[in-house]
Write a protein that holds these residues in place. Structure first.
Motif, PDB file in Angstrom:
ATOM      1  N   GLY A  54     -12.160 -11.246 -27.505  1.00  0.00           N
ATOM      2  CA  GLY A  54     -12.460  -9.775 -27.959  1.00  0.00           C
ATOM      3  C   GLY A  54     -11.438  -9.614 -29.312  1.00  0.00           C
ATOM      4  N   ALA A  55     -11.949  -8.475 -29.887  1.00  0.00           N
ATOM      5  CA  ALA A  55     -11.238  -8.000 -31.058  1.00  0.00           C
ATOM      6  C   ALA A  55      -9.707  -7.537 -30.820  1.00  0.00           C
ATOM      7  N   THR A  56      -9.205  -7.670 -31.910  1.00  0.00           N
ATOM      8  CA  THR A  56      -7.690  -7.152 -31.614  1.00  0.00           C
ATOM      9  C   THR A  56      -7.522  -5.812 -30.831  1.00  0.00           C
ATOM     10  N   GLY A  57      -6.748  -5.762 -30.117  1.00  0.00           N
ATOM     11  CA  GLY A  57      -6.355  -4.430 -29.361  1.00  0.00           C
ATOM     12  C   GLY A  57      -7.266  -4.121 -28.315  1.00  0.00           C
ATOM     13  N   THR A  58      -8.189  -5.140 -27.775  1.00  0.00           N
ATOM     14  CA  THR A  58      -9.233  -4.553 -26.957  1.00  0.00           C
ATOM     15  C   THR A  58      -8.907  -4.928 -25.550  1.00  0.00           C
ATOM     16  N   GLY A  59      -7.746  -5.425 -25.310  1.00  0.00           N
ATOM     17  CA  GLY A  59      -7.275  -5.743 -24.134  1.00  0.00           C
ATOM     18  C   GLY A  59      -7.419  -7.075 -23.393  1.00  0.00           C
ATOM     19  N   LYS A  60      -7.487  -8.175 -24.205  1.00  0.00           N
ATOM     20  CA  LYS A  60      -7.349  -9.551 -23.996  1.00  0.00           C
ATOM     21  C   LYS A  60      -5.881  -9.870 -23.188  1.00  0.00           C
ATOM     22  N   THR A  61      -4.957  -9.705 -23.761  1.00  0.00           N
ATOM     23  CA  THR A  61      -3.532  -9.905 -23.090  1.00  0.00           C
ATOM     24  C   THR A  61      -3.401  -9.324 -21.807  1.00  0.00           C
ATOM     25  N   LYS A  62      -3.797  -8.119 -21.910  1.00  0.00           N
ATOM     26  CA  LYS A  62      -3.744  -7.532 -20.505  1.00  0.00           C
ATOM     27  C   LYS A  62      -4.505  -8.143 -19.310  1.00  0.00           C
ATOM     28  N   THR A  63      -5.858  -8.500 -19.829  1.00  0.00           N
ATOM     29  CA  THR A  63      -6.767  -8.930 -18.636  1.00  0.00           C
ATOM     30  C   THR A  63      -6.191 -10.524 -18.261  1.00  0.00           C
ATOM     31  N   PRO A  98      -1.062   8.795 -15.021  1.00  0.00           N
ATOM     32  CA  PRO A  98      -2.377   9.242 -14.605  1.00  0.00           C
ATOM     33  C   PRO A  98      -3.526   8.327 -15.247  1.00  0.00           C
ATOM     34  N   HIS A  99      -3.432   7.702 -16.084  1.00  0.00           N
ATOM     35  CA  HIS A  99      -4.307   6.438 -16.800  1.00  0.00           C
ATOM     36  C   HIS A  99      -4.504   5.500 -15.732  1.00  0.00           C
ATOM     37  N   VAL A 100      -3.385   4.957 -15.265  1.00  0.00           N
ATOM     38  CA  VAL A 100      -3.214   3.947 -14.033  1.00  0.00           C
ATOM     39  C   VAL A 100      -4.008   4.528 -12.752  1.00  0.00           C
ATOM     40  N   ASP A 289      -3.022 -18.115 -24.710  1.00  0.00           N
ATOM     41  CA  ASP A 289      -3.327 -16.959 -25.703  1.00  0.00           C
ATOM     42  C   ASP A 289      -3.420 -17.322 -27.191  1.00  0.00           C
ATOM     43  N   GLU A 290      -4.004 -16.631 -27.898  1.00  0.00           N
ATOM     44  CA  GLU A 290      -4.288 -16.996 -29.273  1.00  0.00           C
ATOM     45  C   GLU A 290      -4.591 -18.530 -29.545  1.00  0.00           C
ATOM     46  N   ALA A 291      -5.671 -18.712 -28.663  1.00  0.00           N
ATOM     47  CA  ALA A 291      -6.102 -20.282 -28.675  1.00  0.00           C
ATOM     48  C   ALA A 291      -6.821 -21.084 -29.851  1.00  0.00           C
ATOM     49  N   THR A 324      -9.117 -15.603 -27.209  1.00  0.00           N
ATOM     50  CA  THR A 324      -9.080 -15.819 -28.628  1.00  0.00           C
ATOM     51  C   THR A 324      -9.838 -14.590 -28.967  1.00  0.00           C
ATOM     52  N   GLN A 325     -10.035 -14.534 -30.392  1.00  0.00           N
ATOM     53  CA  GLN A 325     -10.759 -13.244 -30.880  1.00  0.00           C
ATOM     54  C   GLN A 325     -12.310 -13.223 -31.038  1.00  0.00           C
ATOM     55  N   THR A 326     -12.801 -14.259 -31.150  1.00  0.00           N
ATOM     56  CA  THR A 326     -14.260 -14.396 -31.081  1.00  0.00           C
ATOM     57  C   THR A 326     -14.513 -15.956 -30.380  1.00  0.00           C
ATOM     58  N   ILE A 381     -11.495   0.034 -24.791  1.00  0.00           N
ATOM     59  CA  ILE A 381     -10.204  -0.613 -24.626  1.00  0.00           C
ATOM     60  C   ILE A 381     -10.086  -0.908 -23.016  1.00  0.00           C
ATOM     61  N   GLY A 382      -9.703  -2.267 -22.534  1.00  0.00           N
ATOM     62  CA  GLY A 382      -9.360  -2.624 -21.251  1.00  0.00           C
ATOM     63  C   GLY A 382     -10.956  -2.636 -20.332  1.00  0.00           C
ATOM     64  N   GLU A 383     -11.910  -2.786 -21.113  1.00  0.00           N
ATOM     65  CA  GLU A 383     -13.352  -2.939 -20.517  1.00  0.00           C
ATOM     66  C   GLU A 383     -13.794  -4.404 -21.154  1.00  0.00           C
ATOM     67  N   LEU A 403     -11.631  -2.578 -16.346  1.00  0.00           N
ATOM     68  CA  LEU A 403     -10.583  -3.636 -15.940  1.00  0.00           C
ATOM     69  C   LEU A 403      -9.604  -2.968 -15.181  1.00  0.00           C
ATOM     70  N   ARG A 404      -8.827  -3.483 -13.795  1.00  0.00           N
ATOM     71  CA  ARG A 404      -7.975  -2.851 -13.397  1.00  0.00           C
ATOM     72  C   ARG A 404      -6.475  -2.977 -14.213  1.00  0.00           C
ATOM     73  N   PRO A 405      -5.664  -1.865 -14.041  1.00  0.00           N
ATOM     74  CA  PRO A 405      -4.388  -2.358 -14.762  1.00  0.00           C
ATOM     75  C   PRO A 405      -3.359  -3.100 -14.066  1.00  0.00           C
ATOM     76  N   PRO A 406      -2.607  -3.797 -14.854  1.00  0.00           N
ATOM     77  CA  PRO A 406      -1.711  -4.680 -14.503  1.00  0.00           C
ATOM     78  C   PRO A 406      -0.925  -4.080 -13.453  1.00  0.00           C
ATOM     79  N   VAL A 407      -0.383  -4.606 -12.356  1.00  0.00           N
ATOM     80  CA  VAL A 407       0.613  -4.230 -11.582  1.00  0.00           C
ATOM     81  C   VAL A 407       2.041  -4.473 -11.896  1.00  0.00           C
ATOM     82  N   ARG A 409       4.811  -4.745 -15.378  1.00  0.00           N
ATOM     83  CA  ARG A 409       5.056  -3.985 -16.458  1.00  0.00           C
ATOM     84  C   ARG A 409       4.237  -4.498 -17.715  1.00  0.00           C
ATOM     85  N   MET A 410       3.634  -3.579 -18.411  1.00  0.00           N
ATOM     86  CA  MET A 410       2.527  -3.824 -19.581  1.00  0.00           C
ATOM     87  C   MET A 410       3.601  -4.086 -20.794  1.00  0.00           C
ATOM     88  N   ASP A 411       4.852  -3.616 -20.807  1.00  0.00           N
ATOM     89  CA  ASP A 411       5.633  -3.787 -21.850  1.00  0.00           C
ATOM     90  C   ASP A 411       6.564  -5.074 -21.747  1.00  0.00           C
TER      91      ASP A 411
END
Ligand SMILES: Nc1ncnc2c1ncn2[C@@H]1O[C@H](COP(=O)(O)OP(=O)(O)OP(=O)(O)O)[C@@H](O)[C@H]1O
Ligand SMILES: [Mg+2]
Length: 511
Positions: A54-63, A98-100, A289-291, A324-326, A381-383, A403-407, A409-411
Motif C-alpha cells: 500500500g501507498a505511504t501512510g495507508t496502514g501497512k505497518t499497523k497491519t 473513540p476511534h478505537v 517491513d520496507e521489503a 512494501t509500497q507496491t 487509512i486502516g482499510e 482493519l482492527r486496531p492494534p491492542v 501501543r501504536m506509538d
C-alpha cells in the motif's frame, strides 16, 4: 435479501474455519463498514507466506503490528524487521479512544489493551540483543554471493574454506578471512600450490577489495562470535509468542548488508528447524517491513536464492511476510508464492502508477461485490483488500476490510522504556558478550612466526628436509591450539557443508 445481507453471508461462507484463526476486521461494502461481517485468517495456512502492500501512510505497518500481536496471543512467535523503528510499541498496551471504540464495535471484538513479550535485537550498534554469525557458518557460497564474485573468485573462496576446514582454522570474522587470503598468496603459497594448485594474486586482491567494501557497510559488527541460534526466536512467555524486533533503522543506506543478513537468517532457519508437516499453526512468522530494500539491490543470483529458500522454508512451518509500497516491488517469482494478500490503498499519480494498479487488480480473485481497480484507489487509512488461503489452500473471497486496531501501543517506546526492556532480556546476557578466541588470524600468525623462527635457526646447514618435517609439527600445534574453539564449530560446519551443497545445487539446477 438485501445486498448487505448477501455480502455478509458471502463473507461468512468464505471466512469460517475449523481450526484457530485470527480476526482481521470487518467487511466494507460500497464504502460502508458492515457490522460484524468478520474477515479472519486461518493460522494453518500462514506458512504459505504473505504480502502487505500500500501507498505511504495507508496502514501497512499497523497491519503488520495487528497480525504479529494476534499471532503472539495465539502462542506463535514472530520476527519483525523494523527498518523505520516504528514497531517497538508492541511491548506496551495500547489506549482506548473513540476511534478505537468505533472500530471495535463495528467489528464485534473485545478490546483489551495489551503489551506483548518483546525482544529488541540489532545487527549493528542499536540497543538490544546482538545478532551475529561467523564467516564459517556463512560458508563460501553465501559469502561469494554477497560479494558478487565471479566463478574464478568463487573457486578461490571454496579453496579457502576447504583449507580452513581441513586444517581446523576457524573463520570467525572478516579479519580471519582476510588473513587466510593473504596467507594463500604469501607465506602459504608453496603449501597451497602443492595441495590445490596455483592461486592468482590478482584474484585474491579483487576478493580483498570486495571484503573491504563489505566492511564499509558495517559488516564487521555482524561477523563474529557468539553466533545467534535461531531457536532463540521460537519462545513463548506465559503462553504468548515472543515478538523479536530486529531494529534496522541504521541499515537503510547499506542494502548489501541487509539482503545478506536476510538470506543468512532464512537459510539458518531452514537448516536448523525440523520438517513440520501440516500443522494447526505456524512455528514462526517473519515480517519484513520496507521489503523493497531487500529486492531492489539484490543481484539476480541472490534473488534466486531468496526465492528458493522462501519456497522451502514453508515446510518448516515458517511464514514470511513482505511489507512494501507496491506489489511490483516484489519479484513475480516470489509474489506467486504468497498466500495472504493485504492490499492497502494505492495512489495513482503517474502513468506507471496506473499500470501498476491495473496489474495489481488482475492478481486478485474476481468479486461480484467490487470493482477491484476502483477500490484499490479509494480505500481509506486502516482499510485493505484482503484475500487469504482457506484451510484447503484455496483463496478466500476478496474482501474490502476495516482493519482492527492494534491492542498494543501504536506509538514507539521512549529511550527509557527501551533501556528497561533490554536490561531485563535473558538473551542480551547470553549474546552481548565479547568472545576472543583463537581463530584463523591468530593461528596463522603463530604458524608463520614459528616457520620464520625455524627457518632462521636452520638457515645455514641442511635447510631442505627440515622444512617439511616442521610443517607437520606446526600443523599438529595448530590442531592442538584450535581444538577447543573447534568443538562447536565442527558440528556447525558439518551442517554448513550440507547447506553449501543445497544452495550450490539450487544455482546449478537453475542454469
Ligand atoms: N488498523 C488500524 N487501526 C487504527 N488506526 C490505524 C490502523 N492502521 C493505520 N492506522 C492509522 O494510520 C496511520 C499510518 O499507519 P502506518 O504507519 O501503518 O502506515 P504505513 O503504510 O506503514 O506508512 P509508511 O509507508 O509511511 O510506512 C497510523 O499512525 C494510525 O493512526
Ligand atoms: Mg510503515
Amino acid at each position: 435479501m438485501s445486498k448487505s445481507d448477501e455480502f455478509k453471508q458471502h463473507l461468512e461462507q468464505g471466512y469460517t474455519f475449523k481450526g484457530p484463526s485470527i480476526i482481521l476486521g470487518t467487511g466494507i461494502l460500497n464504502n460502508e463498514p458492515i457490522s460484524h461481517a468478520q474477515v479472519k485468517i486461518p493460522l494453518k495456512t500462514l506458512n504459505r507466506h504473505g504480502l502487505i502492500a500500500g501507498a505511504t501512510g495507508t496502514g501497512k505497518t499497523k497491519t503488520l503490528q495487528v497480525i504479529a500481536e494476534q499471532l503472539s496471543l495465539n502462542g506463535v512467535p514472530s520476527v519483525l524487521m523494523d527498518l523505520k523503528g516504528d514497531l517497538s510499541g508492541i511491548a506496551m498496551p495500547g489506549s482506548v479512544n473513540p476511534h478505537v471504540e468505533k472500530r471495535r464495535d463495528l467489528i464485534g471484538i473485545d478490546y483489551d489493551p495489551t503489551g506483548l513479550p518483546v525482544e529488541l535485537m540489532t545487527i549493528s550498534h542499536e540497543n538490544g540483543v546482538k545478532l551475529r554469525a561467523t564467516v564459517s557458518e556463512f560458508g563460501p557460497v553465501l559469502m561469494s554471493q554477497i560479494m558478487e564474485l565471479n566463478d574464478t573468485q568463487r573457486g578461490v573462496m571454496a579453496l579457502v574454506f576447504r583449507y580452513c576446514d581441513t586444517h581446523h582454522l576457524p573463520l570467525l570474522d572478516l579479519k580471519d578471512l582476510k588473513k587466510v587470503l593473504q596467507y594463500v598468496t604469501n607465506e602459504g603459497k608453496e603449501e597451497i600450490t602443492k595441495e590445490f594448485g596455483a592461486v592468482s594474486p590478482a584474484t585474491v586482491n579483487t576478493i580483498m577489495r570486495k571484503i573491504i567494501e563489505l566492511e564499509q557497510q558495517g559488516a564487521e559488527d555482524f561477523f563474529g562470535e557468539p553466533s545467534f541460534e535461531v531457536e532463540d526466536f521460537v519462545r513463548t512467555v506465559d503462553g504468548k509468542g515472543v515478538v523479536s524486533i530486529i531494529r534496522l533503522t541504521d541499515i537503510q543506506n547499506r542494502p548489501k548488508l541487509f539482503s545478506t543478513f536476510m538470506l543468512s537468517l532464512l537459510s539458518e532457519i531452514y537448516e536448523t528447524f525440523p520438517e513440520q508437516g501440516d500443522a494447526e499453526k505456524p512455528k514462526l512468522c517473519l515480517f519484513i517491513d520496507e521489503a523493497h530494500l531487500v529486492f531492489s539491490n539484490a543481484s539476480k543470483d541472490l534473488l534466486e536464492k531468496i526465492e528458493a529458500i522462501v519456497k522451502l522454508i514453508r515446510s518448516k512451518g515458517v511464514g514470511v511476510f513482505f511489507c512494501t509500497q507496491t506489489p511490483t516491488d516484489v519479484p513475480d517469482s516470489v509474489l506467486g508464492q504468497l498466500g495472504l494478500k493485504v492490499q492497502h490503498a494505492l495512489r495513482a499519480f503517474t502513468a506507471k502508477d496506473r499500470k501498476d494498479i491495473s496489474k495489481t487488480a488482475e492478481n486478485y480473485p474476481i468479486s461480484a461485490f467490487y470493482k477491484t481497480d476502483e477500490t484499490l484507489t479509494s480505500m481509506g487509512i486502516g482499510e485493505a483488500l484482503v484475500t487469504a488461503l482457506n484451510e484447503k489452500g484455496i483463496p478466500t473471497p476478496l474482501a474490502h476490510v476495516l482493519l482492527r486496531p492494534p491492542v498494543s501501543r501504536m506509538d514507539i517506546l521512549s529511550d527509557q522504556e527501551i533501556q528497561t526492556l533490554v536490561s531485563k532480556s535473558p538473551l542480551v546476557r547470553k549474546y552481548n558478550v565479547e568472545l576472543d578466541r583463537d581463530s584463523a588470524f591468530e593461528l596463522l600468525e603463530k604458524k608463520i612466526s614459528r616457520a620464520e623462527a625455524a627457518a632462521e635457526q636452520a638457515s645455514a646447514p641442511v635447510p631442505k628436509k627440515t622444512t617439511s618435517a616442521k610443517t607437520a609439527k606446526e600443523t599438529s600445534l595448530i590442531d592442538e591450539l584450535s581444538k577447543n574453539t573447534m568443538v562447536r564449530q565442527i558440528g556447525r560446519t558439518i551442517f554448513r557443508e550440507l547447506t553449501r551443497g543445497i544452495l550450490g545445487s539450487f544455482s546449478g539446477k537453475k542454469r
